[in-house]
Design a protein around this motif. Structure first.
Motif: not given
Length: 966
Positions: A292-298, A318-320
């Protein structure tokens, strides 16, 4: 002499390199020692009715090699190892005993054979901490073993796992496969083992890596009446689980052998029995493949991307990130192994010998497989996310591994039990048993130039497994997880619920999930008849003609069934309320996952299976036989060979060898059912094939202590019956994790290989040798497992099936040496050492997509490019010892594992074992063993070490034993 099959530049280079190493020695060949035994070039001038060494009262003791100058590659003993070499002769003239004698005996077998062979003999085996055949094989140069659940489960030769096994020259198998299960044969019954790294025409086909022939003990191995035995106790320290209990694992065995002269000729009888019971544990912590892939915020929060969303950050900045599932398994239980072996030999007259051998082995096991699951990858949101700084480069773009995160609970439906993350434990209660019977009878006739052996062998092996699986869930749980810790692996920082800070150790926090029942029975039977004959010629280029015929009829049947059940999905009961307090038990657990956790008791699941079924509304007893999971195969083969033993002199250098061809005709009938997704297809295949396997070998005696082996030939290996079985076995999915499945492939073809080998061997004065070996394998159809998602009854399953790959090569070199330091003074003269190193370069054509014919160059699976074996030996003053280190380099376990199609790699590992034996009296010795002293473990990763997969904790075992001889 260079084989005409060596036609490519690389092959010519192999031969030229070895010839160059031996340059200058060609004209320096020494005159044979007139006191040495006659060689193949000088057959003994004795009457045809002279008694053989094996029938003489002065026959060698167990483990001592007896040269056979018949010119025949002995069909039912150490194939190719019993013929005297051109420059053969004793390695030493002094009388030696114990481990030195067995090592020198193995050196003599190696030196005299016309093919590349390494051996271990009875005295050597008995001195080390080895219970079973596989444990002893790791003492042989170029052999690596795989350890699983505290046992040696796989054997590789020069990095390749494709190995054929035989028992006194006959096929031997257990249950569902074509090969011996090395754990089942105790060293008590073994007289010696020969590892053949090149093939001759009279050997059973199979094994592109090589062949292992196991020689059982026989009464004529001993001078007279012999009684030996042992009693031992082992204690296994489970690594990775501090709560695991250390328990006693007793074992013992006894052997009786005698020989006597009667009015009908000399006879001998041998009987031996062995038994051991083992309590074991094997923790595993796993990180699932990237998914599973997430969009990660700072700010450290993250939102999961659904499959229907673009693979892109949701917000600017955001980074993946990728978050796999983290969980573990505590495997444990008890297993028993027992065996009985008997042998009868009869020297009917000076020309005729009769031998019969029986071997029976049994295996019993009660096993717990205790799962702990934290399915965090499906959580819609994460907190406290930390991204890794490596392993971000993937075929799908920059997607960094999530090193740690907190997954808070989220209910995704009105059902009170549908929560992310999904936290659960599960217990698999399994009973297994195997019985294998092997009977071999052999008649050997020798008269003048004739030497003919004929024999019948029968094998019957049955495997039964019953399993009950119960899952239980902790709803509304928060998981604080890490996927990459200080030692490069994952675990849990904490698992909590609103009502408990330690829900995994609170039985009231669980609700019942599903029940799965499955069972299987496999039966294998084989009848084989083999006749081998040699006719010796007195002079000329051809010194002996060998011919042989083998007929075999083999059948295997497989029956099984599987069924999943569930309780009321909207009102799931607590397990204690449903079954009472005896149902739950604390598993020892895995330390890095928080230690102990509650699971259903495997004893309860096994002993009260009907009570479990009743709670789920399932009928009592086994699930009825499933006609879609029945598999039957019958295989009849006819194999014949003809070969010639030859000898000549080229430029003053004596050269001998063997050249021949083996022809095999196989007829096969296979019936079963294949299921791919929801498509069910009956299979009824009848096939027939012919194979021709030529081989040529040469033994070049450059001088008395310097020689080379050259060989070229073709081999093939047929798939195990289990891998041909198309029946699909499934473990159902949970509400938010896919199920798993496995099946064979009825359309698998044999793996075929063209093999080249060359060695340069120097034998030290007195004892020991140094060797350099080059090898090259060109093969096609190497078997590899492939996993793909399939929709079955509306559910997603990850299904693994084997398929043939394309063309491949494996080449490399092997260096080995061993020596006892007799030249040192006093106490120090008892030391010796063994060392070997193998380097491999490999390449294979692999299907990355099972539905596509496209092939991609990849590494070979399960092949380590570098491996080392080192042992420090001591024998003297009543003390025998061995400190051994075995290092296997990293290797690819699966090619192109989803999601990012990166290889799954197993890290290099080094296992260290110690064995000490001290003679209390001439007939009694005390033995201490320590296995895996350094607490080595299995570790794997995907693509980059920042994406770890499994860590499997191999136990450390200590043993104390008493051995006696009367």
């Amino acid at each position: 002499m260079i084989s005409p099959l060596m036609t490519t530049p690389m092959r010519r280079a192999v031969a030229a390199a070895l010839c160059a190493m031996a340059a200058g020695a060609a004209g320096a060949q020494q005159t044979p020692d007139p006191a040495a035994p006659p060689t193949a070039a000088q057959p003994p001038a004795q009457p045809a009715d002279t008694p053989s060494a094996s029938s003489s009262p002065s026959a060698p003791a167990a483990g001592q090699a007896t040269p056979d100058t018949s010119g025949q590659s002995a069909p039912a003993q150490a194939t190719g190892g019993s013929d005297a070499a051109v420059q053969g002769g004793p390695i030493a003239t002094v009388e030696v005993t114990g481990i030195r004698r067995s090592i020198r005996s193995a050196e003599q077998i190696k030196r005299d054979a016309t093919q590349v062979v390494d051996s271990i003999n009875a005295d050597d085996i008995g001195k080390f901490p080895d219970r079973a055949a596989g444990d002893a094989l790791q003492r042989i140069a170029g052999v690596q073993v795989g350890r699983d659940r505290g046992e040696t489960s796989t054997v590789t030769i020069r990095g390749l796992p494709d190995v054929v096994t035989s028992l006194d020259g006959n096929d031997i198998f257990t249950g569902r496969g074509r090969r011996l299960q090395y754990q089942d044969l105790p060293v008590q019954s073994i007289g010696g083992m020969d590892v053949y790294k090149s093939a001759t025409a009279n050997q059973p086909e199979g094994g592109i890596a090589g062949a292992i022939d196991i020689r059982l003990r026989a009464p004529f191995d001993y001078k007279g009446r012999t009684v030996t035995g042992y009693l031992e106790n082992r204690r296994q320290k489970v690594n990775g689980s501090d709560a695991a209990e250390t328990r006693n694992s007793p074992g013992g065995g006894a052997l009786y052998s005698d020989r006597w002269n009667s009015g009908a000729g000399e006879m001998g009888l041998l009987v031996d029995v062995a038994y051991n019971k083992e309590h074991w544990g094997y923790p595993v912590q796993w990180v699932d493949r990237p998914d599973r892939i997430f969009s990660v915020s700072p700010d450290g929060t993250a939102v999961r991307l659904n499959d229907d969303q673009p693979l892109a950050p949701l917000n600017a900045g955001d980074r993946l990130g990728n978050l796999p599932q983290v969980g573990g398994i505590y495997n444990g239980g008890e297993r028993e192994r027992f065996s009985g072996h008997g042998a009868f030999q009869w020297k009917i007259n000076p020309k005729l010998d009769f031998t019969t051998q029986y071997l029976g082995t049994g295996y019993r096991a009660r096993t717990a497989t205790d799962y702990i699951l934290g399915i965090v990858g499906w959580a819609p949101r994460l907190n406290n996310v930390v991204l890794g700084d490596r392993g971000c480069d993937t075929p799908s773009g920059q997607i960094c591994p999530i090193v740690s995160a907190v997954a808070p609970p989220a209910q995704f439906s009105p059902n009170p039990y549908d929560w992310d993350p999904y936290v659960a434990t599960s217990a698999w209660g399994t009973q297994e048993r195997t019985n294998t019977h092997f009977l071999n009878t052999k008649l050997r006739f020798r008269d003048g130039p004739w030497d003919v052996t004929t024999g019948l062998a029968f094998t019957h092996s049955k495997f039964i497994q019953d399993r009950v699986i119960v899952d239980q869930q902790i709803p509304n749980a928060t998981v604080n997880v890490y996927t990459y810790g200080a030692d490069g692996h994952g675990g849990y920082n904490a698992v909590t619920t609103p009502t408990s800070g330690t829900p995994l150790r609170d039985p009231r926090e669980f609700v019942l999930r599903g029940l799965v029942q499955n069972w299987e029975e496999s039966l294998g039977k084989q009848t084989q008849w083999r006749t081998d004959g040699t006719y010796k010629l007195s002079e000329g280029f051809v010194r002996a003609i060998n011919v042989g015929l083998k007929l075999s009829s083999r059948s295997t049947t497989y029956h099984s069934a599987e069924r999943a059940s569930d309780v009321n999905r909207t009102a799931r009961p607590n397990p204690v309320d449903a079954f009472g307090p005896g149902f739950e038990t604390l598993s020892p657990g895995v330390d890095r996952l928080g230690g102990q956790y509650y699971v259903p008791s495997y004893d309860f699941l096994i002993d009260q299976a009907d009570r479990v079924r009743a709670v789920y509304g399932a009928p009592a007893g086994r699930v009825p036989d499933d006609p879609n999971r029945v598999f039957e195969q019958r295989e009849r083969s006819t194999a014949g060979y003809v070969s010639a033993r030859w000898q000549t002199t080229v430029g003053g250098i004596d050269v001998s060898g063997d050249a021949g061809v083996r022809v095999i005709h196989v007829k096969r009938k296979l019936e079963g059912t294949s299921r791919v997704g929801d498509v069910i297809t009956p299979i009824d295949l009848s096939t027939s094939e012919n194979n021709y396997l030529p081989s040529i070998s040469a033994l070049v005696g450059w001088r008395q202590n310097l020689q080379s082996h050259f060989s070229a030939g073709k081999t093939l290996t047929r798939p195990d019956f289990l891998r041909l079985n198309p029946a699909l076995s499934l473990i159902p999915p949970t509400v938010n994790a896919p199920g798993t499945g496995s099946a064979g492939n009825a359309n698998l073809a044999p793996t075929k290989s063209t093999n080249l080998d060359a060695t340069l061997e120097y034998y030290f004065t007195g004892n020991g040798y140094a060797q350099l070996a080059l090898f090259h394998r060109d093969f096609t159809g190497y078997l590899q497992d492939y996993t793909q998602d399939e929709i079955i009854d509306g559910q997603r399953y990850r299904v693994t099936r084997p398929q043939n790959s394309g063309q491949g090569t494996l080449k490399g070199f092997e260096f080995g040496t061993q020596k006892f330091f007799d030249f040192l003074p006093g106490f120090w003269s008892g030391f010796g050492a063994q060392y070997n190193f193998t380097w491999i370069k490999d390449e294979n054509e692999t299907r990355l997509d099972v539905n596509s014919a496209a092939l991609t160059k990849t590494r070979l699976i399960d092949v380590a490019r570098k491996s080392h074996n080192f042992a420090l030996l001591y024998e003297g003053h009543g003390l025998t010892g061995r400190l051994a280190a075995t290092r296997r380099g990293d290797y690819v376990e699966q090619v192109a594992e989803p999601r990012f199609l990166q290889d799954r790699v197993v890290k290099a590992s080094t296992y260290v074992d110690l064995s000490l034996s001290y003679e209390l009296t001439r007939n009694i010795s005390l033995q201490f063993d320590a296995i895996n002293l350094t607490k080595e473990k299995y570790e794997s990763y995907v693509g980059d070490t920042m994406r770890p997969r499994d860590i499997r904790y191999t136990p450390t075992t200590y043993g104390l034993g008493l051995r006696f001889k009367l």
